[in-house]
Write an enzyme that holds these catalytic residues in place. Structure first.
Site, PDB file in Angstrom:
ATOM      1  N   TYR A 229      41.266  33.659  44.627  1.00  0.00           N
ATOM      2  CA  TYR A 229      40.634  34.185  43.415  1.00  0.00           C
ATOM      3  C   TYR A 229      39.113  34.147  43.530  1.00  0.00           C
ATOM      4  O   TYR A 229      38.432  35.150  43.270  1.00  0.00           O
ATOM      5  CB  TYR A 229      41.087  33.377  42.202  1.00  0.00           C
ATOM      6  CG  TYR A 229      40.456  33.827  40.901  1.00  0.00           C
ATOM      7  CD1 TYR A 229      40.959  34.932  40.222  1.00  0.00           C
ATOM      8  CD2 TYR A 229      39.365  33.150  40.360  1.00  0.00           C
ATOM      9  CE1 TYR A 229      40.384  35.359  39.028  1.00  0.00           C
ATOM     10  CE2 TYR A 229      38.778  33.566  39.169  1.00  0.00           C
ATOM     11  CZ  TYR A 229      39.292  34.663  38.513  1.00  0.00           C
ATOM     12  OH  TYR A 229      38.704  35.090  37.332  1.00  0.00           O
TER      13      TYR A 229
ATOM     14  N   LYS B 145      36.475  37.427  43.597  1.00  0.00           N
ATOM     15  CA  LYS B 145      35.448  37.674  42.593  1.00  0.00           C
ATOM     16  C   LYS B 145      34.055  37.753  43.218  1.00  0.00           C
ATOM     17  O   LYS B 145      33.183  38.501  42.750  1.00  0.00           O
ATOM     18  CB  LYS B 145      35.498  36.603  41.504  1.00  0.00           C
ATOM     19  CG  LYS B 145      36.755  36.684  40.641  1.00  0.00           C
ATOM     20  CD  LYS B 145      36.905  38.067  39.983  1.00  0.00           C
ATOM     21  CE  LYS B 145      38.107  38.161  39.071  1.00  0.00           C
ATOM     22  NZ  LYS B 145      38.214  39.471  38.396  1.00  0.00           N
TER      23      LYS B 145
ATOM     24  N   ASP C  66      49.228  51.355  38.032  1.00  0.00           N
ATOM     25  CA  ASP C  66      49.007  50.271  38.988  1.00  0.00           C
ATOM     26  C   ASP C  66      47.685  50.507  39.703  1.00  0.00           C
ATOM     27  O   ASP C  66      47.545  51.461  40.474  1.00  0.00           O
ATOM     28  CB  ASP C  66      50.164  50.238  39.989  1.00  0.00           C
ATOM     29  CG  ASP C  66      50.068  49.089  40.974  1.00  0.00           C
ATOM     30  OD1 ASP C  66      49.034  48.377  40.980  1.00  0.00           O
ATOM     31  OD2 ASP C  66      51.017  48.913  41.769  1.00  0.00           O
TER      32      ASP C  66
ATOM     33  N   ILE D 102      37.229  31.106  29.671  1.00  0.00           N
ATOM     34  CA  ILE D 102      37.435  31.785  28.394  1.00  0.00           C
ATOM     35  C   ILE D 102      38.824  31.444  27.870  1.00  0.00           C
ATOM     36  O   ILE D 102      39.804  31.464  28.615  1.00  0.00           O
ATOM     37  CB  ILE D 102      37.304  33.315  28.541  1.00  0.00           C
ATOM     38  CG1 ILE D 102      35.976  33.682  29.213  1.00  0.00           C
ATOM     39  CG2 ILE D 102      37.439  33.981  27.181  1.00  0.00           C
ATOM     40  CD1 ILE D 102      34.749  33.368  28.417  1.00  0.00           C
TER      41      ILE D 102
END
Length: 307
Positions: free
Chosen positions: A211, A215, A115, A244
């Protein structure tokens, strides 16, 4: 202006590095006639990409982009340990691991259940790898989660923290653990963090605030580490993929087929990327051919950010 191929002195330096026999000024063969003396030139560019006997980790490599990049490093000769959360590896991983084993010549791909949000546990696992292998050279921190799609004004702290725990803290822990081993062995190394084009631009019509924020944080994390680790010859760079096509995104596209055209039309190339299209840049950053590159972000997004 900086090319090693310009000027006679630089040409001789390049020839010496490549092991060529260069004509002397008094030689009857004029410089530039294609003659290289008694020995034929041998290409060196492949050696600059070679990772034979080098040791490293790739987090989030049980499947998808992480597994694809782990395979690329193994093909170049590396011994790679994949770290991911599931207690047992996926069928995809087993298939790739068997393929690597069949290639032989010291290549290795092994799975470790771990983890990345547990700083001390990851540090201990990576230290064990360094001790067993006697070196440590490369790290790709690819573990990440998308998190829930929730309107910004409704996004709760708990959900936000879960995304940042993996995407930011997990990357920090992975890079720290690798960096400690690189310093320990004193041979430098390459740390590659998987960021995202979403860290540079916003995904239009998608409520991914956690998110995207995570990033963007990875980009700055890499720049700071690049500055900190430079004196130890440890390079730190990021790769920022665009949309992707993976098994994970395929599930989203099956649920919302209209997303395919929307995502594909969001870049000048007019299509989604493929996992194998990250192999080249990962291989370049991992090896000696990128020895003067650190603190950089490489966008692999079909030009998504140019609009």
């Amino acid at each position: 202006m900086f090319s090693l191929l310009r000027g006679s002195n630089c040409s001789r330096l390049t020839a010496h590095r490549l092991g060529w026999s260069t004509p002397s000024p008094t030689s009857s063969s004029p410089v530039g006639d294609g003659s290289f003396g008694v020995s034929a030139p041998k290409p060196s560019i492949f050696n600059e990409f070679a990772l034979k006997d080098r040791v490293g980790i790739v987090s989030g490599a049980n499947r998808g982009l992480g597994l694809e990049m782990a395979l690329a490093l193994c093909e170049l000769g590396a011994k790679i340990y994949a770290i991911d959360l599931p207690s047992t590896p996926s069928d995809d991983f087993k298939t790739v691991a068997n393929y690597v084993k069949a290639m032989g010549e010291g290549r290795k791909l092994e799975y470790i259940s771990g983890d990345v949000t547990d700083q001390l546990a990851i540090r201990a696992e990576v230290e064990k790898i360094g001790t067993n292998e006697g070196r440590f050279d490369v790290c790709i921190a690819a573990a990440g989660v998308l998190g829930p799609t929730i309107p910004t004004l409704e996004f709760g702290t708990e959900e936000f923290d879960k995304v940042l725990a993996v995407n930011v803290k997990g990357v920090l822990h992975t890079a720290q653990a690798a960096g400690r081993q690189m310093v320990r062995f004193g041979k430098g190394g390459s740390i590659i963090m998987i960021a995202s084009a979403s860290g540079t631009v916003v995904n239009r019509d998608h409520e991914w605030i956690a998110y995207n924020t995570s990033k963007s944080a990875v980009l700055q994390l890499a720049r700071n580490m690049a500055a900190d680790f430079g004196p130890q010859r440890i390079r730190v760079n990021t790769i920022s993929p665009g949309y992707i096509y993976t098994k994970m995104t395929a599930a989203a596209l099956e649920a919302q087929p209209e997303l395919h055209e929307r995502w594909a039309s969001a870049n000048p190339l007019g299509r989604l990327g493929l996992p194998e299209e990250l192999r080249g840049v990962a291989a370049w950053l991992a090896g000696d051919s990128s020895a003067y590159c650190t603190g950089s972000d490489i966008l692999v997004c079909g030009g998504h950010t140019v609009w």
